[in-house]
Design a protein around this motif. Structure first.
Motif, PDB file in Angstrom:
ATOM      1  N   SER A  93      -5.428   0.906   9.818  1.00 49.58           N
ATOM      2  CA  SER A  93      -4.135   1.313   9.259  1.00 49.58           C
ATOM      3  C   SER A  93      -4.079   1.054   7.756  1.00 49.58           C
ATOM      4  O   SER A  93      -4.624   0.071   7.257  1.00 49.58           O
ATOM      5  CB  SER A  93      -3.007   0.553   9.950  1.00 49.58           C
ATOM      6  N   GLU A  94      -3.376   1.946   7.059  1.00 50.50           N
ATOM      7  CA  GLU A  94      -3.179   1.772   5.624  1.00 50.50           C
ATOM      8  C   GLU A  94      -1.862   1.058   5.314  1.00 50.50           C
ATOM      9  O   GLU A  94      -1.767   0.309   4.347  1.00 50.50           O
ATOM     10  CB  GLU A  94      -3.226   3.132   4.925  1.00 50.50           C
ATOM     11  N   THR A  95      -0.849   1.272   6.155  1.00 45.84           N
ATOM     12  CA  THR A  95       0.437   0.620   5.949  1.00 45.84           C
ATOM     13  C   THR A  95       0.302  -0.891   6.116  1.00 45.84           C
ATOM     14  O   THR A  95      -0.274  -1.359   7.089  1.00 45.84           O
ATOM     15  CB  THR A  95       1.474   1.161   6.951  1.00 45.84           C
ATOM     16  N   LYS A  96       0.802  -1.649   5.157  1.00 48.95           N
ATOM     17  CA  LYS A  96       0.754  -3.117   5.145  1.00 48.95           C
ATOM     18  C   LYS A  96      -0.675  -3.658   5.186  1.00 48.95           C
ATOM     19  O   LYS A  96      -0.911  -4.793   5.594  1.00 48.95           O
ATOM     20  CB  LYS A  96       1.562  -3.712   6.301  1.00 48.95           C
ATOM     21  N   ARG A  97      -1.625  -2.840   4.764  1.00 51.57           N
ATOM     22  CA  ARG A  97      -3.035  -3.255   4.762  1.00 51.57           C
ATOM     23  C   ARG A  97      -3.220  -4.517   3.932  1.00 51.57           C
ATOM     24  O   ARG A  97      -2.714  -4.634   2.824  1.00 51.57           O
ATOM     25  CB  ARG A  97      -3.905  -2.118   4.216  1.00 51.57           C
ATOM     26  N   LYS A  98      -3.968  -5.474   4.488  1.00 48.26           N
ATOM     27  CA  LYS A  98      -4.216  -6.735   3.800  1.00 48.26           C
ATOM     28  C   LYS A  98      -5.083  -6.503   2.561  1.00 48.26           C
ATOM     29  O   LYS A  98      -6.031  -5.714   2.577  1.00 48.26           O
ATOM     30  CB  LYS A  98      -4.931  -7.718   4.737  1.00 48.26           C
ATOM     31  N   ALA A  99      -4.769  -7.257   1.494  1.00 46.55           N
ATOM     32  CA  ALA A  99      -5.561  -7.177   0.274  1.00 46.55           C
ATOM     33  C   ALA A  99      -6.166  -8.543  -0.036  1.00 46.55           C
ATOM     34  O   ALA A  99      -7.261  -8.861   0.419  1.00 46.55           O
ATOM     35  CB  ALA A  99      -4.683  -6.690  -0.879  1.00 46.55           C
ATOM     36  N   THR A 100      -5.466  -9.361  -0.745  1.00 44.17           N
ATOM     37  CA  THR A 100      -5.982 -10.683  -1.094  1.00 44.17           C
ATOM     38  C   THR A 100      -4.855 -11.702  -1.035  1.00 44.17           C
ATOM     39  O   THR A 100      -3.710 -11.394  -1.384  1.00 44.17           O
ATOM     40  CB  THR A 100      -6.602 -10.674  -2.510  1.00 44.17           C
TER      41      THR A 100
END
Length: 478
Positions: free
Chosen positions: A88-95
């Motif tokens: 999923s791209e929505t609320k995708r974790k970054a850092t």
């Protein structure tokens, strides 16, 4: 606990007639690919966790498939693929606590690929890894090399792009405003912090059917051999129990639970995680506990589980590596002794991508990274351990595991010594599980020979031995 029937191999007599037509080559290949799950094979198996994204610079199915024959050298019989589905791209974790929506620079956003466990489509393929045809080639190559393939299955939650959130909102746990929520800790009611996923609600029995059908798809359409179930204990045991007969309508499968919850093994799962044993190994390596605590643990599991339950033993996996540290960070000089221990204990040993190449870095979890690919110290060690696991019945670790017998030493707080045996085969593991040299006495069979570990070790008539910190030896009788 479910029972897997042992594959009976028929003996085909060759006719002596010279004019008898030779078998069709295509037919021979089909027979080789028709690999069936059997207890017999699992008794001596090594399992490999494949992180496709980080396994190669390409991060593709094809790049991993090329190396499957190499894994056979390490005794691997089961491949567990980390999730291969679209993310999923929505609320995708970054850092840190940030998601991609919090990052303004569009180029910076691109490097965050998200968590494998935030799935947007249970029957889809992550396009970064390749095509369905590439995936099928991986399965085919594994089967040709005598290996089963497990898919990582995330039944507890989905990513926020999953179609069920709009089409079946009743499938999700909701707050007082009727909004889906991320998974909550049942003990505190607080969020686990898995904000990139939405929690599924198993009070809805229609969800059970949809989830089971999605799992069945991969067996029927892609010939996978089973599943590793993410946070299996957070999903009702009854779901797994009702799913299994439907999943096994056409073939036997192998089920691994990311859990030690004993009820899961009664009717649903074959093997679980040895989390407690793993944490004890970490504490032993740090000098925070002695071998006495390990012995107490071995006695506990002997009375906790059914006779045919077994656990997966490991010194690392994707969670441990990325979040808690490398093997060297957690275990230091004890790393090799602990690795050898995972092979000699009852159960099945795990190799995580990069472990075979002495990987000494934490792999990035939400971004592209790559494991090292140069053979160093651990490849030959794992090769010898894998051969022993594959060929010595004393190390059988499944439903008909070899016996485990603790051997008495004069320094049982520091020295772990035990014997595994089955039929006429014996394997003995001895290790100094402390930071100080130790001298001890131990009675050993003079027929035992050094297989791996302490160089020059021989059974002594006076039963006296000296081991340096974290020194170990594995002995065999044949």
């Amino acid at each position: 606990m479910k029972k897997i029937s042992i594959l009976l191999l028929g003996i085909i007599s060759l006719a002596s007639c010279k004019n008898e037509p030779k078998p069709d080559l295509q037919e021979q290949t089909a027979v080789e690919e028709n690999l069936e799950v059997s207890n017999e094979a699992l008794e001596s198996a090594v399992i490999y966790e494949a992180n496709i994204r980080q396994y190669s610079p390409e991060g593709t199915f094809d790049a991993f498939t090329e190396d499957i024959p190499k894994l056979k050298e390490l005794g691997v019989k089961v491949i567990w693929l980390m999730p291969v589905y679209p993310i999923s791209e929505t609320k995708r974790k970054a850092t840190g606590d940030l998601s991609v929506e919090d990052i303004e620079d569009p180029e910076e956003r691109k490097k965050y690929l998200g968590s494998y466990y935030a799935i947007s489509d249970y029957t889809g393929i992550n396009p970064n890894f390749g095509t369905r045809e590439d995936f099928d080639e991986l399965i085919k190559t594994a089967h040709e090399n005598g290996m089963y393939v497990l898919l990582d299955w995330v039944a507890n939650h989905t990513g926020w792009d999953h179609k069920w959130l709009t089409e079946k909102p009743e499938f999700y746990t909701q707050n007082e405003h009727g909004e889906p929520v991320d998974p909550l800790n049942p003990d505190t009611g607080e969020s686990w912090g898995w904000t990139d996923v939405a929690d599924l609600n198993y009070d809805n029995k229609e969800l059970w059917d949809e989830m089971t059908n999605a799992m069945k798809y991969w067996i029927e359409e892609h010939d996978v051999d089973g599943f590793r179930a993410d946070v299996a204990g957070e999903v009702p045991t009854e779901f797994w129990e009702q799913a299994l007969p439907k999943l096994e309508e056409n073939k036997e499968i192998f089920m691994l639970a990311e859990s030690e919850k004993k009820d899961l093994f009664h009717e649903a799962f074959d093997m679980g995680y040895n989390w407690e044993g793993h944490h004890l190994k970490n504490e032993l390596a740090k000098g925070n506990i002695t071998v006495e605590e390990w012995d107490a643990y071995m006695q506990k599991i002997d009375t906790t589980y059914q006779q045919d339950d077994y656990l997966m033993n490991f010194v690392t996996n994707h969670d441990e590596n990325s979040w808690n540290g490398t093997i060297r960070e957690r275990m230091g000089e004890a790393a090799e002794a602990m690795t050898a221990l995972t092979y000699t204990l009852p159960g099945m040993p795990l190799i995580y991508s990069g472990q075979e190449y002495d990987m000494d870095k934490r792999l990035l979890f939400f971004e592209k990274d790559t494991i090292p690919k140069e053979k160093g110290k651990m490849w030959p060690v794992l090769k010898k351990l894998g051969k022993l696991k594959n060929t010595n019945k004393a190390l059988h670790g499944g439903k008909e595991a070899g016996d485990y017998l603790r051997l008495k030493t004069s320094a049982d707080k520091q020295v772990l010594a035990f014997e595994r045996s089955k039929n006429s085969s014996k394997v003995v593991y001895i290790a100094n599980m402390s930071k100080e040299p130790v001298e001890f006495t131990l009675e050993l069979d003079t027929a035992l020979k050094n297989y791996l570990g302490k160089e020059g070790f021989e059974v002594q008539e006076n039963n006296t031995y000296s081991f340096q910190p974290w020194e170990y030896v594995i002995l065999i009788n044949n």
